[in-house]
Write a protein that holds these residues in place. Structure first.
Motif, PDB file in Angstrom:
ATOM      1  N   ILE A  34     -26.328   9.426  89.180  1.00 25.19           N
ATOM      2  CA  ILE A  34     -24.973   9.945  88.977  1.00 25.19           C
ATOM      3  C   ILE A  34     -24.959  11.456  89.165  1.00 25.19           C
ATOM      4  O   ILE A  34     -24.010  12.023  89.724  1.00 25.19           O
ATOM      5  N   ALA A  35     -26.020  12.132  88.706  1.00 22.79           N
ATOM      6  CA  ALA A  35     -26.107  13.577  88.909  1.00 22.79           C
ATOM      7  C   ALA A  35     -26.128  13.897  90.399  1.00 22.79           C
ATOM      8  O   ALA A  35     -25.520  14.883  90.845  1.00 22.79           O
ATOM      9  N   SER A  36     -26.807  13.085  91.201  1.00 24.44           N
ATOM     10  CA  SER A  36     -26.835  13.299  92.649  1.00 24.44           C
ATOM     11  C   SER A  36     -25.465  13.085  93.265  1.00 24.44           C
ATOM     12  O   SER A  36     -25.048  13.823  94.169  1.00 24.44           O
ATOM     13  N   VAL A  37     -24.765  12.064  92.799  1.00 22.36           N
ATOM     14  CA  VAL A  37     -23.399  11.826  93.267  1.00 22.36           C
ATOM     15  C   VAL A  37     -22.521  13.041  92.955  1.00 22.36           C
ATOM     16  O   VAL A  37     -21.742  13.503  93.797  1.00 22.36           O
ATOM     17  N   LEU A  38     -22.681  13.572  91.754  1.00 22.23           N
ATOM     18  CA  LEU A  38     -21.899  14.734  91.344  1.00 22.23           C
ATOM     19  C   LEU A  38     -22.254  15.956  92.194  1.00 22.23           C
ATOM     20  O   LEU A  38     -21.370  16.711  92.628  1.00 22.23           O
ATOM     21  N   GLY A  39     -23.553  16.169  92.448  1.00 27.27           N
ATOM     22  CA  GLY A  39     -23.978  17.294  93.264  1.00 27.27           C
ATOM     23  C   GLY A  39     -23.452  17.206  94.689  1.00 27.27           C
ATOM     24  O   GLY A  39     -23.012  18.214  95.263  1.00 27.27           O
ATOM     25  N   ALA A  40     -23.497  16.000  95.274  1.00 26.27           N
ATOM     26  CA  ALA A  40     -22.978  15.810  96.630  1.00 26.27           C
ATOM     27  C   ALA A  40     -21.472  16.032  96.677  1.00 26.27           C
ATOM     28  O   ALA A  40     -20.947  16.632  97.628  1.00 26.27           O
ATOM     29  N   TYR A  41     -20.784  15.563  95.652  1.00 23.22           N
ATOM     30  CA  TYR A  41     -19.327  15.734  95.599  1.00 23.22           C
ATOM     31  C   TYR A  41     -18.971  17.219  95.529  1.00 23.22           C
ATOM     32  O   TYR A  41     -18.058  17.686  96.214  1.00 23.22           O
ATOM     33  N   MET A  42     -19.680  17.967  94.691  1.00 24.44           N
ATOM     34  CA  MET A  42     -19.388  19.396  94.548  1.00 24.44           C
ATOM     35  C   MET A  42     -19.641  20.150  95.844  1.00 24.44           C
ATOM     36  O   MET A  42     -18.946  21.113  96.156  1.00 24.44           O
ATOM     37  N   MET A  43     -20.644  19.728  96.593  1.00 26.63           N
ATOM     38  CA  MET A  43     -20.934  20.378  97.862  1.00 26.63           C
ATOM     39  C   MET A  43     -19.834  20.122  98.882  1.00 26.63           C
ATOM     40  O   MET A  43     -19.437  21.005  99.645  1.00 26.63           O
ATOM     41  N   LYS A  44     -19.302  18.898  98.877  1.00 22.33           N
ATOM     42  CA  LYS A  44     -18.285  18.526  99.855  1.00 22.33           C
ATOM     43  C   LYS A  44     -16.887  18.972  99.443  1.00 22.33           C
ATOM     44  O   LYS A  44     -16.090  19.410 100.278  1.00 22.33           O
ATOM     45  N   PHE A  45     -16.575  18.872  98.149  1.00 23.20           N
ATOM     46  CA  PHE A  45     -15.224  19.188  97.677  1.00 23.20           C
ATOM     47  C   PHE A  45     -15.269  20.183  96.515  1.00 23.20           C
ATOM     48  O   PHE A  45     -14.912  19.843  95.382  1.00 23.20           O
ATOM     49  N   PRO A  46     -15.695  21.407  96.761  1.00 27.51           N
ATOM     50  CA  PRO A  46     -15.814  22.382  95.663  1.00 27.51           C
ATOM     51  C   PRO A  46     -14.467  22.777  95.050  1.00 27.51           C
ATOM     52  O   PRO A  46     -14.430  23.242  93.914  1.00 27.51           O
ATOM     53  N   LYS A  47     -13.379  22.594  95.790  1.00 21.65           N
ATOM     54  CA  LYS A  47     -12.058  23.008  95.298  1.00 21.65           C
ATOM     55  C   LYS A  47     -11.185  21.823  94.889  1.00 21.65           C
ATOM     56  O   LYS A  47      -9.995  21.982  94.643  1.00 21.65           O
ATOM     57  N   ALA A  48     -11.784  20.645  94.813  1.00 22.62           N
ATOM     58  CA  ALA A  48     -11.010  19.459  94.434  1.00 22.62           C
ATOM     59  C   ALA A  48     -10.517  19.574  92.995  1.00 22.62           C
ATOM     60  O   ALA A  48     -11.147  20.215  92.156  1.00 22.62           O
ATOM     61  N   LYS A  49      -9.387  18.946  92.724  1.00 23.90           N
ATOM     62  CA  LYS A  49      -8.825  18.903  91.380  1.00 23.90           C
ATOM     63  C   LYS A  49      -9.013  17.505  90.812  1.00 23.90           C
ATOM     64  O   LYS A  49      -8.767  16.504  91.504  1.00 23.90           O
ATOM     65  N   ILE A  50      -9.431  17.446  89.575  1.00 25.35           N
ATOM     66  CA  ILE A  50      -9.693  16.166  88.917  1.00 25.35           C
ATOM     67  C   ILE A  50      -8.630  15.908  87.863  1.00 25.35           C
ATOM     68  O   ILE A  50      -8.441  16.709  86.939  1.00 25.35           O
ATOM     69  N   ASP A  51      -7.885  14.808  88.014  1.00 24.68           N
ATOM     70  CA  ASP A  51      -6.934  14.393  86.977  1.00 24.68           C
ATOM     71  C   ASP A  51      -7.733  14.006  85.745  1.00 24.68           C
ATOM     72  O   ASP A  51      -8.587  13.121  85.798  1.00 24.68           O
ATOM     73  N   SER A  52      -7.451  14.652  84.633  1.00 23.15           N
ATOM     74  CA  SER A  52      -8.261  14.494  83.430  1.00 23.15           C
ATOM     75  C   SER A  52      -7.390  14.313  82.194  1.00 23.15           C
ATOM     76  O   SER A  52      -6.197  14.603  82.210  1.00 23.15           O
ATOM     77  N   VAL A  53      -8.031  13.820  81.156  1.00 22.12           N
ATOM     78  CA  VAL A  53      -7.394  13.728  79.840  1.00 22.12           C
ATOM     79  C   VAL A  53      -8.274  14.478  78.862  1.00 22.12           C
ATOM     80  O   VAL A  53      -9.477  14.232  78.789  1.00 22.12           O
ATOM     81  N   ILE A  54      -7.670  15.408  78.124  1.00 24.24           N
ATOM     82  CA  ILE A  54      -8.419  16.199  77.145  1.00 24.24           C
ATOM     83  C   ILE A  54      -8.042  15.722  75.742  1.00 24.24           C
ATOM     84  O   ILE A  54      -6.917  15.936  75.299  1.00 24.24           O
ATOM     85  N   PRO A  55      -8.953  15.024  75.038  1.00 20.27           N
ATOM     86  CA  PRO A  55      -8.653  14.559  73.679  1.00 20.27           C
ATOM     87  C   PRO A  55      -8.603  15.746  72.704  1.00 20.27           C
ATOM     88  O   PRO A  55      -9.509  16.573  72.687  1.00 20.27           O
ATOM     89  N   LEU A  56      -7.570  15.785  71.907  1.00 20.17           N
ATOM     90  CA  LEU A  56      -7.436  16.814  70.878  1.00 20.17           C
ATOM     91  C   LEU A  56      -7.052  16.113  69.580  1.00 20.17           C
ATOM     92  O   LEU A  56      -5.887  15.901  69.287  1.00 20.17           O
ATOM     93  N   ILE A  57      -8.075  15.729  68.821  1.00 19.67           N
ATOM     94  CA  ILE A  57      -7.934  14.921  67.596  1.00 19.67           C
ATOM     95  C   ILE A  57      -7.256  13.599  67.961  1.00 19.67           C
ATOM     96  O   ILE A  57      -7.896  12.718  68.501  1.00 19.67           O
ATOM     97  N   ILE A  58      -5.966  13.429  67.713  1.00 18.19           N
ATOM     98  CA  ILE A  58      -5.275  12.178  68.053  1.00 18.19           C
ATOM     99  C   ILE A  58      -4.326  12.362  69.225  1.00 18.19           C
ATOM    100  O   ILE A  58      -3.606  11.436  69.610  1.00 18.19           O
ATOM    101  N   ILE A  59      -4.309  13.542  69.810  1.00 13.40           N
ATOM    102  CA  ILE A  59      -3.427  13.839  70.931  1.00 13.40           C
ATOM    103  C   ILE A  59      -4.262  13.907  72.200  1.00 13.40           C
ATOM    104  O   ILE A  59      -5.348  14.481  72.215  1.00 13.40           O
ATOM    105  N   TYR A  60      -3.737  13.338  73.267  1.00 14.11           N
ATOM    106  CA  TYR A  60      -4.413  13.356  74.554  1.00 14.11           C
ATOM    107  C   TYR A  60      -3.579  14.163  75.541  1.00 14.11           C
ATOM    108  O   TYR A  60      -2.444  13.803  75.837  1.00 14.11           O
ATOM    109  N   ILE A  61      -4.155  15.246  76.032  1.00 11.35           N
ATOM    110  CA  ILE A  61      -3.422  16.171  76.891  1.00 11.35           C
ATOM    111  C   ILE A  61      -3.846  15.945  78.343  1.00 11.35           C
ATOM    112  O   ILE A  61      -5.017  16.109  78.684  1.00 11.35           O
TER     113      ILE A  61
END
Length: 232
Positions: A147-174
């Motif tokens: 998985i680390a290799s997959v991540l490294g290859a992805y960063m090399m190919k798409f360094p400016k990509a944006k990742i849709d994410s969820v940030i947990p904050l106690i019981i709130i998800y941002i």
């Protein structure tokens, strides 16, 4: 931070990524059954990568060429151990990253090359761990290096990509869009939590069974180098 998806368009269905995720899940459910039957430790110590056993077998084979058969048998653990996991948090974290970053990488490399890249990266990172800790006597399991290799290859190919994410904050998800490189650092932080929900693996019952930071750092470098060569 929980990655959900990226903003890179893909044209083909990541069939191989689905298969890898499915196999990992199926094997983990098998591990749970083994744990209930008190047989998990035997399987982990038989099929996990134990550096001390491999280096010892190589030392014996140098003196006795007939012993290379034993070395080959030991080396079978390199690909097999990738599909064994020691805790719920380990497999969930690995497969979540594989789901988000692997599908895009498969679209670039193609199904066959992606599978080869995944397996060889896991094997190479395990070899790095063996060289780094040749006397280690506990099994190394998990797809962390791959998985680390997959991540490294992805960063090399798409360094400016944006990742849709969820940030947990106690019981709130941002919801948030985070740069891909943020997950490069988050990956290593996440490794610290892999003991949560660990399976009871004798004799210690403690989850010591994950590829260490040496292998994961090597995995990132391997992935980046492979993608650099692919681009050329």
């Amino acid at each position: 931070m929980i990655p959900i998806s990226d903003n890179v368009r893909t044209r083909h269905r990541p069939i191989m990524n689905y298969w890898l995720i499915g196999i990992n899940i199926a094997v983990f459910f098998w591990e749970i059954q083994l744990e209930l039957g008190n047989k998990l430790g035997e399987v982990i110590y038989s099929w996990g990568v134990i550096p001390a056993q491999i280096t010892g077998a190589i030392a014996n084979a140098i003196a006795n060429p007939a012993a290379w058969v034993v070395v080959c048998l030991r080396l079978i653990a390199l690909p097999v151990g990738m599909f064994l996991h020691g805790s719920f948090s380990q497999i969930l974290g690995n497969l979540l990253f594989l789901w988000v970053f692997g599908k895009t990488l498969e679209n670039i490399l193609g199904h066959g090359k992606y599978l080869g890249f995944y397996l060889l990266s896991g094997i190479w990172t395990a070899l790095v761990q063996i060289v780094a800790e040749p006397s280690l006597s506990v099994p190394l399991i998990g797809a962390n290096g791959a998985i680390a290799s997959v991540l490294g290859a992805y960063m090399m190919k798409f360094p400016k990509a944006k990742i849709d994410s969820v940030i947990p904050l106690i019981i709130i998800y941002i919801p948030a869009k985070l740069p891909a490189f943020v997950y490069l650092f988050w990956w290593f932080i996440q490794q610290l939590f892999y003991s949560i929900g660990s399976l009871n693996i004798p004799p210690s019952g403690v989850n010591q069974f994950s590829i260490g930071y040496w292998a994961q750092a090597a995995g990132l470098i391997i992935g980046a180098v492979v993608m650099k060569l692919q681009r050329r």
